[in-house]
Design a protein around this motif. Structure first.
Motif, short mmCIF file in Angstrom:
data_model
loop_
_atom_site.label_atom_id
_atom_site.label_comp_id
_atom_site.label_asym_id
_atom_site.label_seq_id
_atom_site.Cartn_x
_atom_site.Cartn_y
_atom_site.Cartn_z
N UNK A 101 36.47 38.60 12.73
CA UNK A 101 36.32 39.24 11.42
C UNK A 101 37.61 39.15 10.61
N UNK A 102 38.72 39.43 11.28
CA UNK A 102 40.01 39.41 10.60
C UNK A 102 40.37 38.00 10.18
N UNK A 103 40.12 37.05 11.07
CA UNK A 103 40.47 35.67 10.76
C UNK A 103 39.73 35.18 9.53
N UNK A 104 38.45 35.56 9.45
CA UNK A 104 37.66 35.14 8.27
C UNK A 104 38.27 35.66 6.98
N UNK A 105 39.04 36.74 7.10
CA UNK A 105 39.69 37.31 5.92
C UNK A 105 41.15 36.90 5.82
N UNK A 106 41.52 35.86 6.57
CA UNK A 106 42.88 35.36 6.48
C UNK A 106 43.90 36.19 7.22
N UNK A 107 43.45 37.02 8.14
CA UNK A 107 44.38 37.83 8.92
C UNK A 107 44.41 37.29 10.34
N UNK A 108 45.59 37.05 10.82
CA UNK A 108 45.82 36.46 12.13
C UNK A 108 46.00 37.57 13.16
#
Lengths: 422, 422
Positions: B30-37
């Motif tokens: 979920x975070x990755x899809x929002x550009x959060x690593x």
């Protein structure tokens, strides 16, 4: 005193969940059997700073730290390097190790018919043969050697550096345990026992009330409870001196939950069903609609299951329930496929068609579509029959399609257990 | 700049591997899809000091920290308390929240017919209604509310406190993302794209060679490769500016692996088989021996699979292969159950008995027993047939019983894909 270990799992694919880590749980179980507690597991990707800070966290709080993965030949495999740095040790090339690894790589490549880039291969071998000064080398099982790296300062925990592929890690484990630094780190530890009790059908709140009521008898036990697929699991861990408290816990659970405590020694429901069938010399056949083979598949998980599992029928379409299981068309037309009557006819049909002693019928609405006010998503009818017994069960399960189907399999196993233990 | 998040997973049962954590991977995705690593994931048990030190580690290194689990009503659920302490906030009872939770508990208990200990229930409700001063409350999906706890000091990362049961955590997630503290923590981050390509039958070393050869065209891509159940997965992550590099990667893979690249956009083999059957309007039936229902079960994983899956036969015992699938007894007596001939007869038998367009036959030696020099453990014969096509396949698989059976299901799906796309 109980020794404590921390584990670092490296790998971007584990961090992102594309791969499930098998090494952390395996090591935790191995350590626990030796009286070593795992306090924290940290998963990191391939950033050196993340690995470094994870090591620092774990070294500050544990008697032993283990790392898994990141020992390969490529540049992003940097575990050995970072561990050396954190422990204050300089890596040095060990020529004999370089020769040994080169020979292994040569042999493997030839066997698999790989094309190779000789320069890249040599660089990879050299990298894997770099050993921090003062560290022990664990002989490679694949191509990468493991390491035990004690702190240069002389005080603090050693770091055991293990490869990522589970067979390599497991193959190296006895050597790691035998290492003098590891032995020293774990010296004086106390044996830790573990007992698991399982209940089926008791709500967590009732269990909590029992534990509270007996609180003063349970001194020295570390009790954790966990609800898993409807089974309530009570795990207690204790030093040998607290064995009487464990007895008291078991007595309290037996007294309060005589009907739902099905596993006092940690036996799984799968084991109990298998043993029950073997003890009676009974065979079993399945007839599954919504679970579509998952129950048969789970029964066959156990080696030797062919002694009792003859087969099963997956009757997903309604006409197949009639054609393959002789479910009367009239039943399907009147009460419908998801009904107690059809579940029973399916169980009987499985017995008849497969010639088994026990039949199981399962029919339900797994969702997300197909629900009606009368037969909502999550409604499942199960039935277990023998020549002279019929055990029907209707359950209304929550969760998504996968959860309904998985849970149904567990419910079916418990219905079989009920047949076999009574 | 890419924002970074750290995750704490609490739970002794996860730490010891009895339960596989689903929340960490779900949140990472979920975070990755929002550009959060996601930089680090720490798993801790129920010792407050372990949780505290994990939070401190993550807070020092990330823009946002998330915790999962430990929000229940019992004393060993201590996440909210420890997070409050680490962030320098005092927990206070929020009476409206206490009322709300009490109502939920009342409703749930009534629905499930649970007996309750009123005093213990009230204590649990009160505990779950304690909110650190200055924190936001995320409305409960189960009984436990979530929290967003910013640091009292005003600088540093907020901690998002989420419940452990995946449906509760997922149901609360949109609210957590919308929270002002979370929004602020993630402000200014760059969109990060992700693309997955899958290959079937290409060795990892060949893929590595292709990546090396195109190294200078792939600037700006973070490429990870991972071998999963025989499928080689190539995941690339990149900022929008690096989209041409992603195109170059895809072109290189298509050029080098035209036959094995089956999924350029991350489609799973399950999706491709389902789409292939639906597009042709074909129905399918299975005949399984060593997998014993796992293929039928997997085909039925997809909602709507009843449009093509009519049913299956699990023929574990040899005489059942004859009785239910009309496999000629003579074949079983001469070439044996694990043979290309029997696999084909099983596929044809499934088609005939179930009246489907496509039949799949699977017969093999899953082990650990039952292997012979001629037919060792891991040998599996598969066959996919239609009225006018026969696709046989013999594979020799490694690993234990579970691995052989799981891998066989994947091999069968690829054989079906081959039928459907050619």
């Amino acid at each position: 005193m109980v020794a404590r270990a921390g584990i670092v799992v490296t790998g971007t694919e584990v961090l992102t969940g594309r791969v499930t880590d098998r090494n952390g749980p395996w090591l935790a179980e191995e350590l626990r059997r030796r009286g070593v507690d795992v306090g924290q597991v940290v998963v990191v990707g391939d950033r050196p700073e993340d690995l470094r800070s994870a090591l620092e966290l774990l070294l500050a709080r544990h008697d032993l730290v283990l790392t898994t993965g990141g020992l390969g030949p490529t540049a992003d495999d940097l575990t050995a390097e970072v561990v050396a740095e954190v422990q204050g040790r300089t890596p040095r090339l060990v020529p004999e190790l370089e020769t040994e690894i080169a020979e292994i790589v040569e042999r493997l490549s030839a066997g698999r018919g790989w094309r190779r880039d000789p320069e890249a291969t040599a660089a990879g071998v050299r990298k894997q043969a770099m050993v921090p000064e003062g560290a022990s080398v664990l002989a490679p099982v694949g191509t990468a050697p493991g390491l035990v790296v004690p702190p240069a300062s002389g005080t603090g925990a050693p770091v055991v550096v293990l490869p990522g592929p589970p067979p390599e890690l497991q193959g190296m484990w006895q050597d790691a345990l035998a290492d003098a630094h590891v032995q020293r780190a774990l010296a004086g530890r106390e044996e830790l026992r573990q007992n698991t009790v399982r209940l089926w059908g008791t709500p967590e709140s009732e269990l909590a009330a029992t534990l509270r009521r007996h609180d003063d008898e349970l001194v020295g036990l570390e009790v954790t409870t966990c609800l898993r697929q409807g089974e309530l699991e009570v795990v207690s861990r204790y030093a040998p001196a607290a064995a009487p408290a464990q007895e008291a816990l078991l007595a309290a659970l037996r007294a309060d939950f005589p009907d739902t405590l099905f596993s006092p020694e940690g036996e799984t429901v799968d084991e109990l069903v298998a043993t029950g069938l073997l003890d009676r010399g009974w065979t079993i056949g399945t007839a599954e609609s919504c679970t579509a083979g998952l129950l048969a598949g789970r029964l066959a998980d156990r080696p030797g299951s062919s002694a009792y599992l003859l087969g099963g029928l997956v009757t997903y379409a309604d006409h197949v329930k009639h054609d393959l299981l002789d479910v009367p068309q009239e039943l399907l037309d009147t009460v419908g496929a998801v009904s107690a009557e059809v579940a029973r006819a399916m169980a009987d049909g499985a017995r008849a068609r497969l010639g088994t002693d026990v039949g199981v019928g399962i029919t339900g609405v797994a969702g997300p579509g197909g629900g009606t006010p009368d037969k909502p998503v999550g409604l499942v009818h199960l039935c277990v029959t023998t020549a002279d017994r019929v055990l029907p069960l209707r359950v209304q399960l929550g969760g998504d399609r996968a959860a309904v189907r998985e849970r149904t399999v567990v419910v079916a196993l418990h219905l079989l257990r009920e047949l076999l233990v009574s």
